[in-house]
Design an enzyme around this catalytic site. Sequence first.
Site, PDB file in Angstrom:
ATOM      1  N   GLN A  94       0.835  -1.204   0.000  1.00 52.13           N
ATOM      2  CA  GLN A  94       0.000   0.000   0.000  1.00 52.13           C
ATOM      3  C   GLN A  94       0.862   1.244   0.000  1.00 52.13           C
ATOM      4  O   GLN A  94       1.855   1.319   0.702  1.00 52.13           O
ATOM      5  CB  GLN A  94      -0.892   0.000   1.244  1.00 52.13           C
ATOM      6  N   SER A 179       4.468  -6.033   2.965  1.00 55.18           N
ATOM      7  CA  SER A 179       3.219  -5.975   3.722  1.00 55.18           C
ATOM      8  C   SER A 179       2.068  -6.559   2.910  1.00 55.18           C
ATOM      9  O   SER A 179       1.986  -7.758   2.721  1.00 55.18           O
ATOM     10  CB  SER A 179       2.943  -4.535   4.152  1.00 55.18           C
ATOM     11  N   LEU A 180       1.181  -5.720   2.387  1.00 58.17           N
ATOM     12  CA  LEU A 180       0.101  -6.203   1.529  1.00 58.17           C
ATOM     13  C   LEU A 180       0.641  -7.102   0.420  1.00 58.17           C
ATOM     14  O   LEU A 180       0.024  -8.101   0.041  1.00 58.17           O
ATOM     15  CB  LEU A 180      -0.629  -5.022   0.904  1.00 58.17           C
ATOM     16  N   ARG A 204      -9.046  -7.517   4.722  1.00 55.76           N
ATOM     17  CA  ARG A 204      -7.908  -6.946   5.436  1.00 55.76           C
ATOM     18  C   ARG A 204      -7.968  -5.422   5.432  1.00 55.76           C
ATOM     19  O   ARG A 204      -7.793  -4.766   6.464  1.00 55.76           O
ATOM     20  CB  ARG A 204      -6.609  -7.421   4.786  1.00 55.76           C
ATOM     21  N   HIS A 292       0.867  -2.245  11.564  1.00 58.71           N
ATOM     22  CA  HIS A 292       1.929  -3.121  12.062  1.00 58.71           C
ATOM     23  C   HIS A 292       2.294  -2.843  13.513  1.00 58.71           C
ATOM     24  O   HIS A 292       3.466  -2.898  13.890  1.00 58.71           O
ATOM     25  CB  HIS A 292       3.152  -3.061  11.145  1.00 58.71           C
ATOM     26  N   GLN A 341       0.565 -10.623  10.894  1.00 58.76           N
ATOM     27  CA  GLN A 341       1.314  -9.632  10.121  1.00 58.76           C
ATOM     28  C   GLN A 341       0.853  -8.203  10.365  1.00 58.76           C
ATOM     29  O   GLN A 341       1.649  -7.269  10.395  1.00 58.76           O
ATOM     30  CB  GLN A 341       1.216  -9.969   8.626  1.00 58.76           C
TER      31      GLN A 341
END
Length: 391
Positions: A94, A179-180, A204, A292, A341
């Site tokens: 993202q 991440s994503l 998510r 996070h 995560q």
Amino acid sequence: MAMAMAAVGGAALAAGRVTSELTKPVALLSSSSALAFLPAKLNARPCSSSFKSVGASRRRMFVCMSVSAAEATATSDAAFADYKASTAFLFPGQGAQAVGMGAEAHTVPAAAALYAKANEILGYDLLDVSINGPKEKLNSTVVSQPAIYVASLAAVEALRAQENGQAIIDSVDVTCGLSLGEYTALAFAGAFSFEDGLKLVKLRGEAMQAAADATPSAMVSVIGLDADKVAELCDAANAEVEEDERVQIANFLCPGNYAVSGGVKGVEAVEAKAKSFKARMTVRLAVAGAFHTRFMGPAVQQLEAALANTEIKTPRIPVISNVDAEPHSDPATIKRILAQQVTSPVQWETTLKTLLGKGLQSSYELGPGKVIAGILKRIDKKAPAVQNISV
């Protein structure tokens, strides 16, 4: 999330500024000696002490993480223990999104088909929003995450349609995503279908947005300091705010570029003290909240439920986790780590350093932007150039 890098743009990274999922913003430990304290497999659930003293407790945070995943999957999760890393596919997170992405998707039938499937699942025209905006809508967490996921897999189809493209795809022996982007990497590696992955990404984004709305929080990129100094900066900021406002490093992107997440007052304290710690600058990230970190805790239960109902298979190639910078082959472990995560620091710096240490010869960034290419060069100026593929 990759947000820290993409928020300011790939060009800014080259100039020493942030480009961010976190998503548009890493490795928790920057020194090689510190890696000795990293368990081989983590059920990465940060303990509360990681918010009390980030600098002194980076090591403690790992010690107090549960290692139940390692105990439960010692034999079933080791298929990729000795993985190779000659050719890698790297997927952005993202923050990489930009109005106009996907404009060439119509030229590749397989890519266009992905957008058609996405429209059915999402209930709106994702390609139209990606190409035409408005920017505010595309940048929202609930839209940007599906948009980047689909655009990245559409880029794979664009590469496949090129001469020798299939041969390149077949040569990939490791993949990962910021991440994503880990969801994209898992879909590419066959751990779950495109459709199931998009449903997970949709949920998510919605769950993370809801968590951010529930408790005010923020993220800021700190530029020009090493990880230890940023940890000390967090400690100094935390000494001046209440416990529920405290901050921690959330994204370890590359030397001199680390994203800090936490309560708004804690982030403000980081910004106020940064220059006294010799930081070059701080950049407040245009994200929904403190990704996070524990602030995303409310999203975990929703993700766990969705993952429990999703068929996940052993990936056909190693997919490096953001949580512990390790590949996992056990589907149950993959499900646990994906849920963890959103509250765990992104170990991107360690991931890329490990790939380089394993002899990475060529890599491709598939999706919008060139954030990952910039990060890799900041980690190692001699690293092979990353080729970007997008639609």
